[in-house]
Design a protein around this motif. Structure first.
Motif, PDB file in Angstrom:
ATOM      1  N   SER A 139       0.824  -1.207   0.000  1.00 56.80           N
ATOM      2  CA  SER A 139       0.000   0.000   0.000  1.00 56.80           C
ATOM      3  C   SER A 139       0.859   1.258   0.000  1.00 56.80           C
ATOM      4  CB  SER A 139      -0.907   0.014   1.241  1.00 56.80           C
ATOM      5  OG  SER A 139      -1.674  -1.166   1.335  1.00 56.80           O
ATOM      6  N   VAL A 140       0.208   2.367  -0.280  1.00 53.18           N
ATOM      7  CA  VAL A 140       0.878   3.665  -0.222  1.00 53.18           C
ATOM      8  C   VAL A 140       0.001   4.623   0.570  1.00 53.18           C
ATOM      9  CG1 VAL A 140       1.731   5.632  -1.545  1.00 53.18           C
ATOM     10  CG2 VAL A 140       2.107   3.310  -2.390  1.00 53.18           C
ATOM     11  N   ARG A 141       0.597   5.234   1.583  1.00 52.30           N
ATOM     12  CA  ARG A 141      -0.100   6.246   2.374  1.00 52.30           C
ATOM     13  C   ARG A 141       0.226   7.617   1.791  1.00 52.30           C
ATOM     14  NH1 ARG A 141       1.809   6.788   8.385  1.00 52.30           N
ATOM     15  NH2 ARG A 141       3.394   8.097   7.374  1.00 52.30           N
ATOM     16  N   ILE A 142      -0.807   8.302   1.339  1.00 56.42           N
ATOM     17  CA  ILE A 142      -0.657   9.577   0.649  1.00 56.42           C
ATOM     18  C   ILE A 142      -1.139  10.694   1.560  1.00 56.42           C
ATOM     19  CG2 ILE A 142      -1.297  10.890  -1.413  1.00 56.42           C
ATOM     20  CD1 ILE A 142      -2.138   8.005  -2.557  1.00 56.42           C
ATOM     21  N   THR A 143      -0.236  11.565   1.932  1.00 58.79           N
ATOM     22  CA  THR A 143      -0.589  12.731   2.729  1.00 58.79           C
ATOM     23  C   THR A 143      -0.673  13.924   1.788  1.00 58.79           C
ATOM     24  OG1 THR A 143       0.590  11.808   4.627  1.00 58.79           O
ATOM     25  CG2 THR A 143       0.042  14.149   4.710  1.00 58.79           C
ATOM     26  N   PHE A 144      -1.839  14.574   1.736  1.00 56.21           N
ATOM     27  CA  PHE A 144      -2.053  15.591   0.713  1.00 56.21           C
ATOM     28  C   PHE A 144      -2.832  16.782   1.268  1.00 56.21           C
ATOM     29  CE2 PHE A 144      -5.635  12.728   0.676  1.00 56.21           C
ATOM     30  CZ  PHE A 144      -6.746  13.513   0.386  1.00 56.21           C
ATOM     31  N   ASP A 145      -2.732  17.892   0.551  1.00 54.32           N
ATOM     32  CA  ASP A 145      -3.461  19.105   0.880  1.00 54.32           C
ATOM     33  C   ASP A 145      -4.734  19.128   0.030  1.00 54.32           C
ATOM     34  OD1 ASP A 145      -4.488  21.671   1.167  1.00 54.32           O
ATOM     35  OD2 ASP A 145      -2.520  22.644   1.151  1.00 54.32           O
ATOM     36  N   PRO A 146      -5.906  18.896   0.612  1.00 54.78           N
ATOM     37  CA  PRO A 146      -7.132  18.805  -0.186  1.00 54.78           C
ATOM     38  C   PRO A 146      -7.553  20.122  -0.819  1.00 54.78           C
ATOM     39  CG  PRO A 146      -7.641  18.756   2.153  1.00 54.78           C
ATOM     40  CD  PRO A 146      -6.151  18.687   2.046  1.00 54.78           C
ATOM     41  N   ARG A 147      -6.893  21.224  -0.439  1.00 54.92           N
ATOM     42  CA  ARG A 147      -7.167  22.499  -1.090  1.00 54.92           C
ATOM     43  C   ARG A 147      -6.486  22.580  -2.450  1.00 54.92           C
ATOM     44  NH1 ARG A 147      -4.728  26.153   3.524  1.00 54.92           N
ATOM     45  NH2 ARG A 147      -3.082  24.617   3.026  1.00 54.92           N
ATOM     46  N   ILE A 148      -5.499  21.690  -2.674  1.00 49.20           N
ATOM     47  CA  ILE A 148      -4.769  21.658  -3.952  1.00 49.20           C
ATOM     48  C   ILE A 148      -5.207  20.466  -4.794  1.00 49.20           C
ATOM     49  CG2 ILE A 148      -2.483  21.490  -5.008  1.00 49.20           C
ATOM     50  CD1 ILE A 148      -1.352  22.813  -2.486  1.00 49.20           C
ATOM     51  N   VAL A 149      -5.278  19.318  -4.180  1.00 48.26           N
ATOM     52  CA  VAL A 149      -5.727  18.103  -4.872  1.00 48.26           C
ATOM     53  C   VAL A 149      -6.727  17.412  -3.948  1.00 48.26           C
ATOM     54  CG1 VAL A 149      -3.732  16.777  -4.014  1.00 48.26           C
ATOM     55  CG2 VAL A 149      -5.030  15.951  -5.996  1.00 48.26           C
ATOM     56  N   SER A 150      -7.912  17.163  -4.445  1.00 49.88           N
ATOM     57  CA  SER A 150      -8.967  16.599  -3.610  1.00 49.88           C
ATOM     58  C   SER A 150      -8.829  15.089  -3.481  1.00 49.88           C
ATOM     59  CB  SER A 150     -10.342  16.935  -4.189  1.00 49.88           C
ATOM     60  OG  SER A 150     -10.567  16.200  -5.388  1.00 49.88           O
ATOM     61  N   TYR A 151      -9.556  14.530  -2.522  1.00 48.84           N
ATOM     62  CA  TYR A 151      -9.574  13.070  -2.380  1.00 48.84           C
ATOM     63  C   TYR A 151     -10.106  12.421  -3.650  1.00 48.84           C
ATOM     64  CZ  TYR A 151     -10.626   8.432  -0.489  1.00 48.84           C
ATOM     65  OH  TYR A 151     -10.683   7.064  -0.274  1.00 48.84           O
ATOM     66  N   GLY A 152     -11.125  13.015  -4.238  1.00 46.79           N
ATOM     67  CA  GLY A 152     -11.652  12.473  -5.486  1.00 46.79           C
ATOM     68  C   GLY A 152     -10.634  12.497  -6.609  1.00 46.79           C
ATOM     69  N   GLN A 153      -9.824  13.544  -6.678  1.00 50.01           N
ATOM     70  CA  GLN A 153      -8.775  13.610  -7.697  1.00 50.01           C
ATOM     71  C   GLN A 153      -7.682  12.577  -7.441  1.00 50.01           C
ATOM     72  OE1 GLN A 153      -8.151  17.919  -7.218  1.00 50.01           O
ATOM     73  NE2 GLN A 153      -8.551  18.149  -9.409  1.00 50.01           N
ATOM     74  N   ILE A 154      -7.384  12.333  -6.165  1.00 48.99           N
ATOM     75  CA  ILE A 154      -6.436  11.262  -5.833  1.00 48.99           C
ATOM     76  C   ILE A 154      -6.945   9.945  -6.406  1.00 48.99           C
ATOM     77  CG2 ILE A 154      -5.532   9.862  -3.924  1.00 48.99           C
ATOM     78  CD1 ILE A 154      -4.079  12.487  -4.059  1.00 48.99           C
ATOM     79  N   LEU A 155      -8.237   9.663  -6.229  1.00 47.72           N
ATOM     80  CA  LEU A 155      -8.807   8.422  -6.747  1.00 47.72           C
ATOM     81  C   LEU A 155      -8.873   8.425  -8.270  1.00 47.72           C
ATOM     82  CD1 LEU A 155     -11.703   7.680  -4.224  1.00 47.72           C
ATOM     83  CD2 LEU A 155      -9.304   6.938  -4.157  1.00 47.72           C
ATOM     84  N   GLN A 156      -9.120   9.571  -8.874  1.00 45.56           N
ATOM     85  CA  GLN A 156      -9.140   9.649 -10.338  1.00 45.56           C
ATOM     86  C   GLN A 156      -7.770   9.298 -10.914  1.00 45.56           C
ATOM     87  OE1 GLN A 156      -9.935  13.553 -11.949  1.00 45.56           O
ATOM     88  NE2 GLN A 156     -10.564  12.750 -13.942  1.00 45.56           N
ATOM     89  N   ILE A 157      -6.713   9.814 -10.296  1.00 44.00           N
ATOM     90  CA  ILE A 157      -5.356   9.473 -10.729  1.00 44.00           C
ATOM     91  C   ILE A 157      -5.082   7.994 -10.494  1.00 44.00           C
ATOM     92  CG2 ILE A 157      -2.911   9.840 -10.180  1.00 44.00           C
ATOM     93  CD1 ILE A 157      -3.688  12.799  -9.596  1.00 44.00           C
ATOM     94  N   TYR A 158      -5.506   7.499  -9.358  1.00 42.02           N
ATOM     95  CA  TYR A 158      -5.319   6.084  -9.011  1.00 42.02           C
ATOM     96  C   TYR A 158      -5.915   5.183 -10.084  1.00 42.02           C
ATOM     97  CZ  TYR A 158      -6.457   1.777  -6.347  1.00 42.02           C
ATOM     98  OH  TYR A 158      -6.628   0.477  -5.912  1.00 42.02           O
ATOM     99  N   ALA A 178      -2.017  19.638 -15.097  1.00 43.57           N
ATOM    100  CA  ALA A 178      -2.220  20.649 -14.063  1.00 43.57           C
ATOM    101  C   ALA A 178      -1.878  20.133 -12.675  1.00 43.57           C
ATOM    102  CB  ALA A 178      -3.670  21.144 -14.091  1.00 43.57           C
ATOM    103  N   LEU A 179      -1.873  18.815 -12.507  1.00 41.07           N
ATOM    104  CA  LEU A 179      -1.579  18.224 -11.203  1.00 41.07           C
ATOM    105  C   LEU A 179      -0.193  17.583 -11.150  1.00 41.07           C
ATOM    106  CD1 LEU A 179      -5.013  16.573 -10.301  1.00 41.07           C
ATOM    107  CD2 LEU A 179      -3.954  18.578  -9.229  1.00 41.07           C
ATOM    108  N   TYR A 180       0.506  17.601 -12.266  1.00 43.94           N
ATOM    109  CA  TYR A 180       1.826  16.957 -12.331  1.00 43.94           C
ATOM    110  C   TYR A 180       2.915  17.920 -11.875  1.00 43.94           C
ATOM    111  CZ  TYR A 180       6.103  14.990 -14.343  1.00 43.94           C
ATOM    112  OH  TYR A 180       7.375  14.507 -14.530  1.00 43.94           O
ATOM    113  N   GLN A 181       3.834  17.414 -11.054  1.00 44.08           N
ATOM    114  CA  GLN A 181       5.031  18.171 -10.705  1.00 44.08           C
ATOM    115  C   GLN A 181       6.247  17.345 -11.098  1.00 44.08           C
ATOM    116  OE1 GLN A 181       4.730  18.984  -6.511  1.00 44.08           O
ATOM    117  NE2 GLN A 181       5.506  16.964  -5.920  1.00 44.08           N
ATOM    118  N   ALA A 182       7.170  17.968 -11.796  1.00 40.72           N
ATOM    119  CA  ALA A 182       8.314  17.248 -12.343  1.00 40.72           C
ATOM    120  C   ALA A 182       9.232  16.712 -11.256  1.00 40.72           C
ATOM    121  CB  ALA A 182       9.095  18.157 -13.299  1.00 40.72           C
ATOM    122  N   GLU A 183       9.414  17.479 -10.183  1.00 44.36           N
ATOM    123  CA  GLU A 183      10.302  17.063  -9.110  1.00 44.36           C
ATOM    124  C   GLU A 183       9.517  16.246  -8.097  1.00 44.36           C
ATOM    125  OE1 GLU A 183      14.104  16.806  -7.514  1.00 44.36           O
ATOM    126  OE2 GLU A 183      13.465  17.794  -9.361  1.00 44.36           O
TER     127      GLU A 183
END
Length: 234
Positions: free
Chosen positions: A101-120, A220-225
């Motif tokens: 598994s992967v535990r993802i700690t994120f700022d929902p003001r930048i990327v929402s939980y739904g967007q996390i699942l969309q990427i998944y 829009a959600l991709y960061q190169a680094e």
């Protein structure tokens, strides 16, 4: 268990140190498919939220989410089993109940939980495979979302129903939504693996294409680094 995981189970740290890693000769990253955004999503309630997902080898899933804007940390580990046997060699038997598994700690003001699942669902995993992912076979590679609370459970369950109803995939989605109970970080040599070993055959064939698909489908959600475990804030 894939040949790659059998080899690592025999002495991963030593193999990584010497560069004697298996170059994959079977399987490859599943084609990316940008799926629709979830019709139901969470509203941001705090500056930080955590999601735990599993969908095959954690190297690739971690690698994808380390390149997502708004993700502070993506940590490889084990979920679905107990602390006593949350160790790579034991999890690799497929008998402990854990999933990589992967535990993802994120700022929902930048990327929402739904967007996390969309990427998944779009680039991190093939949700139609049961108890396997590409060349990796076993329940430890199952596709599962470990939902923390009713809000995540409702969003994840509704999203799977939405995608199934729309027949987005050619087969039924096998991803389960299970209640989150615990997460155990994986051994240090598993962390940041896709970034630290880009020339490994398994990574080049199975995981780097996922990161490239993220770049192409979610610019829009991709960061190169990547936000590596060694540099991310807890």
């Amino acid at each position: 268990m894939s040949q790659r995981h059998m080899i690592l189970g025999l002495g991963a740290a030593a193999l990584i140190a010497t560069g004697a890693l298996w170059s994959s000769s079977h399987g490859s990253a599943a084609p990316a498919m940008r799926v629709p955004a979830p019709a139901i999503d969470e509203a941001p309630q705090a500056e930080s939220e955590t999601a735990v997902v599993a969908g095959g080898c954690f190297w690739g899933v971690q690698g994808v989410f380390q390149h997502v804007r708004g993700v502070a940390q993506a940590l490889s580990g084990y979920s679905g089993g107990s602390a006593a046997n949350a160790h790579y060699e034991l999890v690799g038997t497929g008998q402990t109940g854990h999933a990589e598994s992967v535990r993802i700690t994120f700022d929902p003001r930048i990327v929402s939980y739904g967007q996390i699942l969309q990427i998944y669902f779009s680039v991190a995993t093939d949700p139609t495979e049961l108890n396997r992912q590409g060349p990796d076979v076993g329940s430890q590679y199952r596709s599962v979302i470990f939902a923390a609370g009713d809000s995540q459970r409702k969003v994840a369950s509704a999203y799977i129903a939405q995608l199934d109803k729309a027949h987005i995939f050619d087969a039924k989605i096998e991803t389960h939504v299970d209640p989150f109970k615990s997460f155990y970080p994986a051994e240090a040599y598993h962390q940041d693996f896709a970034t630290l070993h880009p020339d490994d055959g398994y990574i080049a064939e199975n995981d780097l294409p996922k990161i490239d698909n993220l770049r192409r489908l979610f610019p829009a959600l991709y960061q190169a680094e990547p936000r590596l475990v060694g540099t991310a804030a807890e």
